[in-house]
Write a protein that holds these residues in place. Structure first.
Motif, short mmCIF file in Angstrom:
data_model
loop_
_atom_site.label_atom_id
_atom_site.label_comp_id
_atom_site.label_asym_id
_atom_site.label_seq_id
_atom_site.Cartn_x
_atom_site.Cartn_y
_atom_site.Cartn_z
N HIS A 252 0.86 -1.19 0.00
CA HIS A 252 0.00 0.00 0.00
C HIS A 252 0.89 1.24 0.00
CE1 HIS A 252 0.95 -1.00 4.16
NE2 HIS A 252 0.75 0.26 4.48
N PRO A 253 0.42 2.36 -0.51
CA PRO A 253 1.26 3.57 -0.63
C PRO A 253 1.31 4.37 0.67
CG PRO A 253 -0.88 3.94 -1.63
CD PRO A 253 -0.88 2.51 -1.17
N LEU A 254 2.46 4.37 1.32
CA LEU A 254 2.62 5.16 2.54
C LEU A 254 2.39 6.64 2.29
CD1 LEU A 254 5.73 3.62 4.33
CD2 LEU A 254 3.33 3.30 4.87
N GLN A 255 2.69 7.08 1.08
CA GLN A 255 2.54 8.49 0.74
C GLN A 255 1.13 9.01 1.03
OE1 GLN A 255 4.88 10.57 -0.13
NE2 GLN A 255 3.43 12.27 -0.25
N ASP A 256 0.15 8.16 0.83
CA ASP A 256 -1.24 8.58 1.02
C ASP A 256 -1.55 8.92 2.47
OD1 ASP A 256 -1.52 8.09 -1.64
OD2 ASP A 256 -2.80 6.33 -1.44
N TYR A 257 -0.74 8.42 3.39
CA TYR A 257 -1.04 8.57 4.81
C TYR A 257 -0.14 9.59 5.52
CZ TYR A 257 -3.58 4.45 3.52
OH TYR A 257 -4.42 3.59 2.86
N LEU A 258 0.99 9.91 4.92
CA LEU A 258 1.87 10.91 5.52
C LEU A 258 1.17 12.25 5.72
CD1 LEU A 258 5.31 10.33 3.73
CD2 LEU A 258 4.83 10.11 6.18
N CYS A 259 0.29 12.59 4.78
CA CYS A 259 -0.39 13.88 4.85
C CYS A 259 -1.35 13.96 6.03
CB CYS A 259 -1.13 14.18 3.55
SG CYS A 259 -2.48 13.03 3.20
N LEU A 260 -1.71 12.82 6.61
CA LEU A 260 -2.63 12.82 7.74
C LEU A 260 -1.93 13.21 9.04
CD1 LEU A 260 -4.56 9.48 7.07
CD2 LEU A 260 -5.29 11.81 6.46
N LEU A 261 -0.61 13.14 9.05
CA LEU A 261 0.15 13.43 10.26
C LEU A 261 0.40 14.91 10.44
CD1 LEU A 261 2.88 10.64 9.99
CD2 LEU A 261 0.87 10.63 11.49
N GLY A 262 0.37 15.35 11.70
CA GLY A 262 0.79 16.70 12.02
C GLY A 262 2.31 16.76 12.09
N VAL A 263 2.84 17.92 12.42
CA VAL A 263 4.29 18.09 12.55
C VAL A 263 4.83 17.13 13.61
CG1 VAL A 263 6.12 19.70 13.20
CG2 VAL A 263 4.20 20.48 11.80
N GLU A 264 5.93 16.46 13.25
CA GLU A 264 6.58 15.46 14.09
C GLU A 264 5.71 14.21 14.31
OE1 GLU A 264 7.94 17.53 17.64
OE2 GLU A 264 9.83 17.97 16.63
N GLY A 265 4.74 14.02 13.42
CA GLY A 265 3.92 12.82 13.50
C GLY A 265 4.71 11.58 13.10
N LYS A 266 4.21 10.43 13.51
CA LYS A 266 4.93 9.17 13.31
C LYS A 266 4.03 8.12 12.69
CE LYS A 266 7.70 10.01 17.47
NZ LYS A 266 8.13 9.47 18.79
N ILE A 267 4.59 7.36 11.75
CA ILE A 267 3.94 6.15 11.25
C ILE A 267 4.74 4.96 11.78
CG2 ILE A 267 3.44 4.71 9.25
CD1 ILE A 267 2.83 7.13 7.64
N PHE A 268 4.05 4.04 12.46
CA PHE A 268 4.67 2.81 12.92
C PHE A 268 4.23 1.68 12.00
CE2 PHE A 268 3.78 5.30 16.83
CZ PHE A 268 5.08 5.58 17.20
N VAL A 269 5.16 1.14 11.23
CA VAL A 269 4.86 0.04 10.32
C VAL A 269 5.06 -1.28 11.07
CG1 VAL A 269 5.46 -1.10 8.15
CG2 VAL A 269 5.55 1.39 8.32
#
Length: 352
Positions: A252-269
């Motif tokens: 799945h494209p991580l790019q689609d979800y980065l925009c949901l994060l605020g500043v200093e937000g984190k994605i845990f895969v």
């Protein structure tokens, strides 16, 4: 020297079809625990491994790494467990015990970590998993199942539960409200929603379609539901989350979800995706965002999630099936046709 003969269900090749298979356990050592398998959870990672889609598979392969059992024998130096105890084993059964990771309760990252199955143990024996009548595991990689937690309820916590808990526990003592996103509502994702809510986070469940909206909001207790395939909803939710727990086990494209994060937000895969994930570096840089991975949890964290489950009065949402249904269950799992985790009733099945 081989120990007792047991029966499990094994895949013989990458078709991933399971059928009865007899093999010998290693002999119970001084610090080993031999237990009769009661229940075993079914994980999407099992399917990847059976199909030879992650690290190379050795066949025949008996999968299963969310194993709950009853102790029937202990080695002469075992001091943590007794015959009759109800115990659990997750995704690992060994590590070096001497490196920094092992000495700081991060043994799941030890370079000599031994997986529960499809791995060579330190004595040279081949490890088979919990889709079998019994297992032998060193006492240091076994956890106690609380008396007031049903064994079938405990099984998914030993991998799926601790996989969600380990990266999220850093927010437990946060001084500010936490805006959480849980991507994917399968075995790990549904537990992620429950854990995040129990930690007091404001939880947005994120799914590719609208079909799980009512379940997420009504049954799991999520605060919001976001359909990732809906551009208008996604645009409205830009910069709204502090973290996203990404549990999706397919590409799945991580790019689609980065925009949901605020500043200093984190994605845990945490989903074991067998294909590369891609994203635009600009999306990271402009928001000082982070993409990180997290692998199961330590033995200490596994014991913690069991206690957390009891303390918060949480209920694992499972469908219990017999071993002769296991191939059909994997077919349904691929179609997301389970709410939300299959658990095999191993002790109640005819394994022959």
């Amino acid at each position: 020297m081989d120990g007792r003969k047991v029966t499990g269900w094994a895949a013989r090749d990458s078709s991933a079809i399971l059928s009865p298979y007899s093999f010998h356990l290693r002999k119970t050592g001084p610090e080993d625990v031999l237990y009769k398998v009661l229940y075993c959870g079914m994980d999407h990672t099992d399917l990847h491994q059976m199909r030879n889609e992650v690290h190379p598979t050795t066949y025949p392969l008996v999968p299963g790494h969310e194993v709950v059992g009853k102790v029937v024998e202990v080695g002469s130096k075992v001091n943590k467990f007794s015959v009759g105890d109800i115990v659990g084993v997750g995704g690992m059964v060994g590590s070096c015990g001497e490196c920094l990771c092992c000495k700081t309760n991060k043994e799941q990252y030890c370079t000599k970590m031994v997986f529960t199955y499809n791995a060579i143990y330190k004595d040279g024996s081949f490890m088979q998993g919990g889709f079998a009548s019994a297992m032998v595991v060193h006492q240091n990689y076994v956890v106690s199942i609380p008396e007031n937690l049903a064994p079938e309820q405990a099984a998914p916590l030993l991998c799926a539960g601790v996989t969600a808990y380990s990266p999220l526990k850093q927010f437990i003592d946060s001084k500010k409200p936490i805006r959480a996103g849980i991507l994917g509502l399968g075995g790990v994702g549904h537990l992620g929603v429950l854990i995040a809510k129990a930690m007091g986070h404001h939880v947005t469940a994120i799914s590719s379609s609208d079909k799980k909206r009512e379940e997420a909001l009504t049954h799991l207790g999520a605060d919001c539901f976001l359909v990732s395939s809906n551009p208008a909803e996604m645009e409205k939710s830009r910069n709204s989350l502090d973290y996203i727990l990404d549990t999706v086990p397919v590409a799945h494209p991580l790019q689609d979800y980065l925009c949901l994060l605020g500043v200093e937000g984190k994605i845990f895969v945490v989903g074991a995706v067998p294909e590369p994930l891609q994203f635009d570096a600009t999306g990271l840089i402009l928001g000082k965002k982070t993409i990180s991975g997290s692998f199961i949890g330590s033995i200490q964290e596994t014991q913690e999630i069991l206690a957390f489950w009891v303390d918060k009065g949480l209920k694992t949402m499972i469908e219990v099936v017999k071993m002769d249904y296991v191939n059909k269950a994997f077919e349904r799992m691929e179609k997301s046709d389970v709410r939300y985790r299959f658990v095999l009733d191993v002790a109640g099945s005819n394994l022959e």
